[in-house]
Design a protein around this motif. Structure first.
Motif, PDB file in Angstrom:
ATOM      1  N   GLY A  98      -9.825  18.161  31.688  1.00 33.44           N
ATOM      2  CA  GLY A  98     -10.787  19.186  31.280  1.00 33.44           C
ATOM      3  C   GLY A  98     -11.600  18.824  30.063  1.00 33.44           C
ATOM      4  O   GLY A  98     -12.183  19.701  29.416  1.00 33.44           O
ATOM      5  N   ILE A  99     -11.680  17.520  29.753  1.00 31.36           N
ATOM      6  CA  ILE A  99     -12.444  17.084  28.585  1.00 31.36           C
ATOM      7  C   ILE A  99     -13.887  16.782  28.950  1.00 31.36           C
ATOM      8  O   ILE A  99     -14.802  17.014  28.156  1.00 31.36           O
ATOM      9  CB  ILE A  99     -11.770  15.854  27.942  1.00 31.36           C
ATOM     10  CG1 ILE A  99     -10.429  16.269  27.339  1.00 31.36           C
ATOM     11  CG2 ILE A  99     -12.658  15.223  26.872  1.00 31.36           C
ATOM     12  CD1 ILE A  99      -9.620  15.132  26.768  1.00 31.36           C
ATOM     13  N   VAL A 100     -14.114  16.244  30.156  1.00 29.23           N
ATOM     14  CA  VAL A 100     -15.462  15.875  30.573  1.00 29.23           C
ATOM     15  C   VAL A 100     -15.791  16.458  31.943  1.00 29.23           C
ATOM     16  O   VAL A 100     -14.913  16.874  32.700  1.00 29.23           O
ATOM     17  CB  VAL A 100     -15.647  14.335  30.631  1.00 29.23           C
ATOM     18  CG1 VAL A 100     -15.326  13.699  29.302  1.00 29.23           C
ATOM     19  CG2 VAL A 100     -14.786  13.725  31.744  1.00 29.23           C
ATOM     20  N   ARG A 101     -17.083  16.459  32.244  1.00 31.94           N
ATOM     21  CA  ARG A 101     -17.600  16.738  33.582  1.00 31.94           C
ATOM     22  C   ARG A 101     -18.314  15.470  34.027  1.00 31.94           C
ATOM     23  O   ARG A 101     -19.185  14.954  33.316  1.00 31.94           O
ATOM     24  CB  ARG A 101     -18.585  17.903  33.567  1.00 31.94           C
ATOM     25  CG  ARG A 101     -17.977  19.232  33.185  1.00 31.94           C
ATOM     26  CD  ARG A 101     -17.388  19.970  34.377  1.00 31.94           C
ATOM     27  NE  ARG A 101     -17.021  21.321  34.009  1.00 31.94           N
ATOM     28  CZ  ARG A 101     -15.845  21.686  33.520  1.00 31.94           C
ATOM     29  NH1 ARG A 101     -14.918  20.774  33.300  1.00 31.94           N
ATOM     30  NH2 ARG A 101     -15.591  22.944  33.225  1.00 31.94           N
ATOM     31  N   ALA A 102     -17.935  14.941  35.177  1.00 35.42           N
ATOM     32  CA  ALA A 102     -18.565  13.741  35.728  1.00 35.42           C
ATOM     33  C   ALA A 102     -19.170  14.089  37.085  1.00 35.42           C
ATOM     34  O   ALA A 102     -18.463  14.492  38.006  1.00 35.42           O
ATOM     35  CB  ALA A 102     -17.541  12.616  35.864  1.00 35.42           C
TER      36      ALA A 102
END
Length: 276
Positions: free
Chosen positions: A157-161
């Motif tokens: 849940g740290i990034v959106r790719a």
């Protein structure tokens, strides 16, 4: 020193100062030695980390940290009668201040070694892109250097790719019902972001409730991360993003006081139950 109260009449609705930084000056001994530029920088790197730790333990606001660091930095510079440059000229105060600020940046960056790989990746990405999108290829290259996979960062849940682009998840998109104990991949980055989210939504009591669940060790690391991220924001002119990190640090004394009060109350209740 927090010398000003935000509720005093002159501060209401104004850009009034919240704290004062005092530089104490003492006479330099007449037999003070001469140092080279290299010796001065070496002394800064040896002494400034401990001085910064003391400042941070006092919960000095990130917005004041660079100015406050001038004190211990200039204490090193002025212990010498002169600091000589390589061309034989004496170092100017302007150059000394520049080196102090440079060393401050280095010390804050070195503290990243205590963070988990996810957080170290997030800090490096934040330094390059802030909360904006970047190329997937660049993110993947950075992930290999930090020994972490992009899909793992996404699962955490740290990034959106998506569609060849990567960005850090902004706080407004973080779930409201997050529970650290139920999170299989707890990171310093998430702890800091969720503490800020709790502070923004539910005030110091909400942040204290979350800090109690996180534990003191993770909380201290989150506080250190807030200093680091504020420093990046200041250098990158990201004033809007800098404010939440400064707010978390300035609220920290009250947040930790509320945590300790809650822990003391729980202990008292357990004692009463045992006695009854």
């Amino acid at each position: 020193m927090r010398t000003e109260l935000s509720n005093r009449p002159v501060a209401s609705g104004t850009n009034a100062l919240a704290s004062s930084i005092v530089l104490v000056c003492r006479p330099r001994p007449p037999n003070a030695p001469i140092a080279t530029r290299r010796e001065f920088i070496s002394a800064l790197k040896n002494e400034l980390p401990e001085a910064l730790d003391k400042l941070k333990q006092g919960n000095i606001a990130p917005v004041d940290l660079a100015q406050a660091a001038i004190g211990p930095g200039m204490a090193v510079f002025t212990r010498y009668s002169k600091v000589m440059e390589s061309d034989g000229s004496p170092m100017t105060v302007r150059t000394a201040l520049s080196l102090i600020n440079q060393t401050l940046d280095e010390v804050l960056a070195q503290q990243e070694g205590e963070f988990d790989p996810d957080t170290r990746w997030a800090v490096a990405w934040f330094e390059q892109h802030g909360m904006e999108e970047g190329e997937y290829g660049e993110a993947e290259t950075l992930s290999k250097a930090k020994n972490i996979a992009i899909n793992a960062l996404a699962e955490a849940g740290i990034v959106r790719a998506k569609a060849g682009k990567v960005r850090l998840v902004p706080r407004e998109e973080l779930p409201d019902d997050w529970e650290p104990a139920e999170n299989g991949r707890l990171t310093v980055w998430k702890a800091a972001q969720y503490l800020i989210k709790a502070l923004q939504q539910n005030g110091e009591s909400g942040a204290a409730e979350l800090l109690k669940k996180l534990g003191g060790g993770m909380g201290d690391n989150a506080k250190d991360l807030a200093y680091r991220l504020y420093n990046i924001c200041e250098r990158k002119k990201m004033s809007k993003e800098a404010l939440p990190y400064n707010m978390l640090i300035t609220s920290w004394p009250e947040i930790t006081r509320l945590v300790q009060s809650a822990i003391s109350l729980e202990k008292s209740q357990r004692t009463l139950i045992q006695e009854s």
